[in-house]
Design an enzyme around this catalytic site. Structure first.
Site, PDB file in Angstrom:
ATOM      1  N   TYR A  14      -7.921  12.940  -2.715  1.00  0.00           N
ATOM      2  CA  TYR A  14      -7.913  11.864  -1.714  1.00  0.00           C
ATOM      3  C   TYR A  14      -6.860  12.132  -0.628  1.00  0.00           C
ATOM      4  O   TYR A  14      -7.128  12.013   0.574  1.00  0.00           O
ATOM      5  CB  TYR A  14      -7.637  10.551  -2.446  1.00  0.00           C
ATOM      6  CG  TYR A  14      -7.775   9.285  -1.634  1.00  0.00           C
ATOM      7  CD1 TYR A  14      -9.022   8.707  -1.408  1.00  0.00           C
ATOM      8  CD2 TYR A  14      -6.646   8.633  -1.137  1.00  0.00           C
ATOM      9  CE1 TYR A  14      -9.135   7.521  -0.695  1.00  0.00           C
ATOM     10  CE2 TYR A  14      -6.753   7.449  -0.421  1.00  0.00           C
ATOM     11  CZ  TYR A  14      -8.004   6.889  -0.202  1.00  0.00           C
ATOM     12  OH  TYR A  14      -8.110   5.717   0.504  1.00  0.00           O
ATOM     13  N   LYS A  16      -7.540  12.720   3.299  1.00  0.00           N
ATOM     14  CA  LYS A  16      -6.961  11.813   4.302  1.00  0.00           C
ATOM     15  C   LYS A  16      -6.063  12.577   5.282  1.00  0.00           C
ATOM     16  O   LYS A  16      -6.000  12.241   6.465  1.00  0.00           O
ATOM     17  CB  LYS A  16      -6.195  10.680   3.619  1.00  0.00           C
ATOM     18  CG  LYS A  16      -7.095   9.702   2.841  1.00  0.00           C
ATOM     19  CD  LYS A  16      -8.166   9.100   3.715  1.00  0.00           C
ATOM     20  CE  LYS A  16      -8.847   7.884   3.105  1.00  0.00           C
ATOM     21  NZ  LYS A  16      -9.970   7.395   3.919  1.00  0.00           N
TER      22      LYS A  16
HETATM   23  N1  LIG Z   1      -8.246  -0.596   0.550  1.00  0.00           N
HETATM   24  C1  LIG Z   1      -7.177   0.163   0.701  1.00  0.00           C
HETATM   25  O1  LIG Z   1      -6.088  -0.153   0.186  1.00  0.00           O
HETATM   26  C2  LIG Z   1      -7.242   1.411   1.510  1.00  0.00           C
HETATM   27  C3  LIG Z   1      -6.032   2.049   1.800  1.00  0.00           C
HETATM   28  C4  LIG Z   1      -6.062   3.214   2.557  1.00  0.00           C
HETATM   29  C5  LIG Z   1      -7.265   3.712   3.027  1.00  0.00           C
HETATM   30  N2  LIG Z   1      -8.432   3.074   2.720  1.00  0.00           N
HETATM   31  C6  LIG Z   1      -9.668   3.660   3.219  1.00  0.00           C
HETATM   32  O2  LIG Z   1     -10.386   2.710   3.979  1.00  0.00           O
HETATM   33  C7  LIG Z   1     -11.793   2.962   3.881  1.00  0.00           C
HETATM   34  C8  LIG Z   1     -12.492   1.684   3.442  1.00  0.00           C
HETATM   35  O3  LIG Z   1     -11.989   1.302   2.183  1.00  0.00           O
HETATM   36  P1  LIG Z   1     -12.291  -0.122   1.521  1.00  0.00           P
HETATM   37  O4  LIG Z   1     -11.088  -0.478   0.746  1.00  0.00           O
HETATM   38  O5  LIG Z   1     -12.861  -1.061   2.509  1.00  0.00           O
HETATM   39  O6  LIG Z   1     -13.390   0.335   0.452  1.00  0.00           O
HETATM   40  P2  LIG Z   1     -14.838  -0.250   0.099  1.00  0.00           P
HETATM   41  O7  LIG Z   1     -15.290   0.482  -1.119  1.00  0.00           O
HETATM   42  O8  LIG Z   1     -14.824  -1.730   0.078  1.00  0.00           O
HETATM   43  O9  LIG Z   1     -15.696   0.232   1.358  1.00  0.00           O
HETATM   44  C9  LIG Z   1     -16.081   1.570   1.529  1.00  0.00           C
HETATM   45  C10 LIG Z   1     -17.544   1.568   1.921  1.00  0.00           C
HETATM   46  O10 LIG Z   1     -17.981   2.933   2.103  1.00  0.00           O
HETATM   47  C11 LIG Z   1     -19.299   3.000   1.633  1.00  0.00           C
HETATM   48  N3  LIG Z   1     -19.702   4.364   1.302  1.00  0.00           N
HETATM   49  C12 LIG Z   1     -19.303   5.105   0.253  1.00  0.00           C
HETATM   50  N4  LIG Z   1     -19.942   6.271   0.242  1.00  0.00           N
HETATM   51  C13 LIG Z   1     -20.759   6.287   1.328  1.00  0.00           C
HETATM   52  C14 LIG Z   1     -21.686   7.225   1.851  1.00  0.00           C
HETATM   53  N5  LIG Z   1     -21.893   8.396   1.259  1.00  0.00           N
HETATM   54  N6  LIG Z   1     -22.367   6.903   2.968  1.00  0.00           N
HETATM   55  C15 LIG Z   1     -22.168   5.696   3.580  1.00  0.00           C
HETATM   56  N7  LIG Z   1     -21.313   4.776   3.119  1.00  0.00           N
HETATM   57  C16 LIG Z   1     -20.622   5.057   2.001  1.00  0.00           C
HETATM   58  C17 LIG Z   1     -19.296   2.121   0.382  1.00  0.00           C
HETATM   59  O11 LIG Z   1     -20.599   1.776  -0.039  1.00  0.00           O
HETATM   60  C18 LIG Z   1     -18.448   0.953   0.850  1.00  0.00           C
HETATM   61  O12 LIG Z   1     -19.226  -0.085   1.406  1.00  0.00           O
HETATM   62  C19 LIG Z   1     -11.943   4.120   2.912  1.00  0.00           C
HETATM   63  O13 LIG Z   1     -12.057   5.332   3.630  1.00  0.00           O
HETATM   64  C20 LIG Z   1     -10.637   4.099   2.142  1.00  0.00           C
HETATM   65  O14 LIG Z   1     -10.313   5.357   1.625  1.00  0.00           O
HETATM   66  C21 LIG Z   1      -8.448   1.935   1.977  1.00  0.00           C
END
Ligand SMILES: NC(=O)c1ccc[n+]([C@@H]2O[C@H](COP(=O)([O-])OP(=O)(O)OC[C@H]3O[C@@H](n4cnc5c(N)ncnc54)[C@H](O)[C@@H]3O)[C@@H](O)[C@H]2O)c1
Length: 249
Positions: A155, A159
């Site tokens: 990850y 990133k």
């Molecule tokens: N929540 C956190 O604390 C956090 C922190 C840092 C970074 N992020 C990043 O932010 C982004 C969103 O995270 P989130 O917490 O909203 O997660 P989440 O799981 O709620 O949303 C991610 C979405 O991506 C979709 N997805 C996954 N694989 C896919 C594919 N192959 N094609 C199309 N869509 C796909 C999922 O179905 C989901 O709806 C991610 O990249 C995550 O790594 C999140």
């Protein structure tokens, strides 16, 4: 402050829920026409129906961001429906956390594919239209984890890779009026992190390590993305905006 996003067309990947859905909503509230795209068909359609019920312009494309054919269809539909593509938010992603000795090749490939290959395919697909328009904004959702986290070699690498990609493209595409930036969220309360078995522990540790003593909200990311997507951010490119409550390490 008018962000100048009225009638701009924005694609937000992985926007059925979580940070992506909040970002799509925020951009739509600023007057953008948003394309919600995700593999979760029902949730993506529900997110779009919710936006449309509020009188906002939204269109749903169900697809897998790791598949070139799906991505080409996504961009073609965005252009056919709304007439262009001005903003791309590369948000789709997920973790597969394990200590390295227990990390399978599949754990590595899945994470690289959805985040790095997905962002590559989507950015490559929108770029000709952005060049033709002489205006574009690409925002990669990185993570504070680009600085490194135990159990997140895959990850963190992906990133950090999104940051490298943004910096390269910022230089490459700037001449066309296109900016490429990253938002690096800290710990944000979404379904993705709530599903982790270690959720409560991570949450406690994150808040303890942050100067700002609250959990991050999807809206915090949506606001940062909306600014970077805006007319106001036209002289900012190749940057990483940390939205982490002041936490870096
Ligand atoms: N929540 C956190 O604390 C956090 C922190 C840092 C970074 N992020 C990043 O932010 C982004 C969103 O995270 P989130 O917490 O909203 O997660 P989440 O799981 O709620 O949303 C991610 C979405 O991506 C979709 N997805 C996954 N694989 C896919 C594919 N192959 N094609 C199309 N869509 C796909 C999922 O179905 C989901 O709806 C991610 O990249 C995550 O790594 C999140």
């Amino acid at each position: 402050m008018d962000l100048g996003l009225k009638d701009k067309v924005a694609i937000v990947t992985g926007s059925a829920r979580g940070l992506g859905a909040a970002t799509a909503r925020r951009l739509a509230e600023e007057g953008a026409k948003v394309v919600v795209t995700d593999i979760l068909a029902e949730q993506a359609q529900a997110t779009v129906a919710d936006l449309q019920a509020k009188g906002l312009a939204a269109h749903c494309v169900v697809g897998d961001i790791t598949k070139a054919a799906d991505v080409e269809r996504l961009v073609a539909e965005a252009v056919a429906t709304f007439g262009g593509v001005h903003v791309l938010v590369n948000n789709a992603g997920f973790p597969r956390d394990k200590y390295l000795v227990k990390m399978s090749e599949e754990d590595w490939d899945l994470v690289m594919n959805v985040m790095l290959k997905g962002a590559f395919l989507a950015t490559r697909a929108v770029m000709p239209k952005m060049i033709e328009q002489g205006w574009g904004r690409v925002i990669n959702i990185s993570s504070r984890a680009h600085l490194g986290n135990p159990t997140q070699a895959n990850y963190s690498a992906a990133k950090a890779g999104l940051i490298g990609m943004a910096k390269a493209l910022a230089i490459e595409q700037g001449r066309y009026g296109i900016t490429v930036n990253c938002v690096a969220p800290g710990f944000m309360e979404t379904e993705m992190v709530q599903a982790l078995p270690t959720y409560e522990t991570i949450k406690e540790r994150a808040v303890a390590a942050q100067p700002i003593k609250r959990v991050g909200r999807p809206q915090d990311i949506a606001d940062a993305v909306a600014f970077l997507a805006s007319e106001r951010a036209g002289f900012i490119s190749g940057e990483v905006v940390h939205v982490t409550g002041g936490r870096y390490g």
